[in-house]
Design a protein around this motif. Sequence first.
Motif, short mmCIF file in Angstrom:
data_model
loop_
_atom_site.label_atom_id
_atom_site.label_comp_id
_atom_site.label_asym_id
_atom_site.label_seq_id
_atom_site.Cartn_x
_atom_site.Cartn_y
_atom_site.Cartn_z
N GLY A 46 -63.23 -108.85 -53.92
CA GLY A 46 -63.05 -107.64 -53.13
C GLY A 46 -64.12 -106.60 -53.39
N ASN A 47 -64.43 -106.36 -54.66
CA ASN A 47 -65.47 -105.38 -55.00
C ASN A 47 -66.83 -105.81 -54.47
N GLY A 48 -67.13 -107.09 -54.64
CA GLY A 48 -68.43 -107.60 -54.18
C GLY A 48 -68.59 -107.49 -52.67
N ILE A 49 -67.56 -107.93 -51.95
CA ILE A 49 -67.62 -107.89 -50.49
C ILE A 49 -67.63 -106.44 -49.98
N SER A 50 -66.75 -105.61 -50.54
CA SER A 50 -66.64 -104.23 -50.07
C SER A 50 -67.93 -103.44 -50.26
N LEU A 51 -68.46 -103.49 -51.47
CA LEU A 51 -69.67 -102.73 -51.75
C LEU A 51 -70.86 -103.30 -50.99
N GLY A 52 -70.94 -104.63 -50.94
CA GLY A 52 -72.02 -105.26 -50.19
C GLY A 52 -71.99 -104.89 -48.72
N LEU A 53 -70.80 -104.96 -48.12
CA LEU A 53 -70.63 -104.57 -46.72
C LEU A 53 -70.98 -103.11 -46.49
N TYR A 54 -70.47 -102.26 -47.39
CA TYR A 54 -70.70 -100.82 -47.24
C TYR A 54 -72.19 -100.49 -47.26
N LEU A 55 -72.88 -100.99 -48.26
CA LEU A 55 -74.31 -100.70 -48.38
C LEU A 55 -75.10 -101.29 -47.21
N PHE A 56 -74.71 -102.50 -46.79
CA PHE A 56 -75.40 -103.14 -45.67
C PHE A 56 -75.20 -102.35 -44.38
N ILE A 57 -73.95 -101.96 -44.09
CA ILE A 57 -73.66 -101.20 -42.87
C ILE A 57 -74.32 -99.83 -42.93
N TYR A 58 -74.21 -99.17 -44.07
CA TYR A 58 -74.77 -97.83 -44.24
C TYR A 58 -76.28 -97.82 -43.99
N ASN A 59 -76.98 -98.75 -44.63
CA ASN A 59 -78.44 -98.80 -44.48
C ASN A 59 -78.85 -99.30 -43.10
N THR A 60 -78.06 -100.20 -42.51
CA THR A 60 -78.36 -100.69 -41.17
C THR A 60 -78.26 -99.56 -40.14
N ILE A 61 -77.21 -98.75 -40.25
CA ILE A 61 -77.03 -97.62 -39.34
C ILE A 61 -78.20 -96.64 -39.47
N ILE A 62 -78.63 -96.39 -40.69
CA ILE A 62 -79.74 -95.46 -40.91
C ILE A 62 -81.02 -95.99 -40.26
N PHE A 76 -77.77 -83.50 -44.69
CA PHE A 76 -76.43 -83.77 -45.22
C PHE A 76 -75.47 -84.15 -44.10
N TYR A 77 -75.63 -83.55 -42.94
CA TYR A 77 -74.77 -83.84 -41.78
C TYR A 77 -74.85 -85.31 -41.40
N TYR A 78 -76.06 -85.84 -41.26
CA TYR A 78 -76.22 -87.23 -40.85
C TYR A 78 -75.81 -88.21 -41.95
N ARG A 79 -76.04 -87.85 -43.20
CA ARG A 79 -75.57 -88.70 -44.30
C ARG A 79 -74.05 -88.83 -44.25
N THR A 80 -73.39 -87.71 -43.93
CA THR A 80 -71.93 -87.71 -43.85
C THR A 80 -71.45 -88.61 -42.71
N ILE A 81 -72.09 -88.50 -41.55
CA ILE A 81 -71.71 -89.31 -40.39
C ILE A 81 -71.92 -90.80 -40.68
N TYR A 82 -73.06 -91.16 -41.25
CA TYR A 82 -73.38 -92.56 -41.50
C TYR A 82 -72.47 -93.17 -42.56
N SER A 83 -72.23 -92.42 -43.63
CA SER A 83 -71.39 -92.94 -44.70
C SER A 83 -69.93 -93.06 -44.26
N THR A 84 -69.47 -92.15 -43.41
CA THR A 84 -68.10 -92.23 -42.90
C THR A 84 -67.93 -93.45 -42.00
N THR A 85 -68.90 -93.70 -41.14
CA THR A 85 -68.86 -94.87 -40.26
C THR A 85 -68.85 -96.16 -41.06
#
Length: 263
Positions: A46-62, A76-85
């Motif tokens: 769970g930790n591996g998949i969750s963190l891997g997915l989060y970082l992948f999605i976060y950086n892909t959106i950016i 800070f506004y855009y960081r908040t939007i991207y990390s929330t998504t």
Amino acid sequence: MNYSLFSPILSTIQYHQFIAGLFGGIISPIRGLQGLYGGVTSNVVGNGISLGLYLFIYNTIIVLNNDQDKIKNLTFYYRTIYSTTAGLLTIILTNPMWVIKTRMCLQYSNNKTAITYNNMFDAFRKTYQSEGITAFYKGLTPGLVGIFHGTIQFSSYEQMKSFYVNPFHTTYFLTSVVFTFSALSKFIAATSTYPIQVICTRLQDQHQNYNGVLDVIKKTYKRKGISGFFKGVVPALYRVIPASCITFVFYEFILYELKHGII
């Protein structure tokens, strides 16, 4: 040392403190040392998949929404939007794994009719057979509110990095700096959103029956007051802060190496 192998002990203690808070007592050990490693497989996966997915999605959106110059100067506004998504998508995709992890950790009942799980796959099978597919999304509603955990952590972490970069004019971060920023950001995120985690865990506990989020809040507050929403916070912080520090050190190292074409 793989921290994921040690963290299930703290997870189990943390979850048992949640449940002990409901009954005003301490759950007695009925599974011995093995009980401290309940949910170890689902925790690692769970930790591996969750963190891997989060970082992948976060950086892909950016990357998809910004050119190279904008990436260097994200507000800070855009960081908040991207990390929330990224947090929203990750929670929806991984909630079944956290339900299984919680149930593996909370096998404390002496009742012979209670369902017991031999391993992660057995837990998936028995949960589906007894409760259907909806069981894997128990606690999802407060979990969706919990996306702010990732939002707070990543936004504050990136903001700390910006404060560091501007005066020192460098994109290289010492290990001690990464440790400090990741520990502070995780502490802020974990403590501010901890009550949500308590509510999720109690909803996912197979030994309890609640009529939704409001019922959990009402019963928890009635029995223990505000402190009931912070049961297990100390072992939780001991578990998540070191894990976060280690993760971000490797994360920053890999990013730096990739940007400079070394790996």
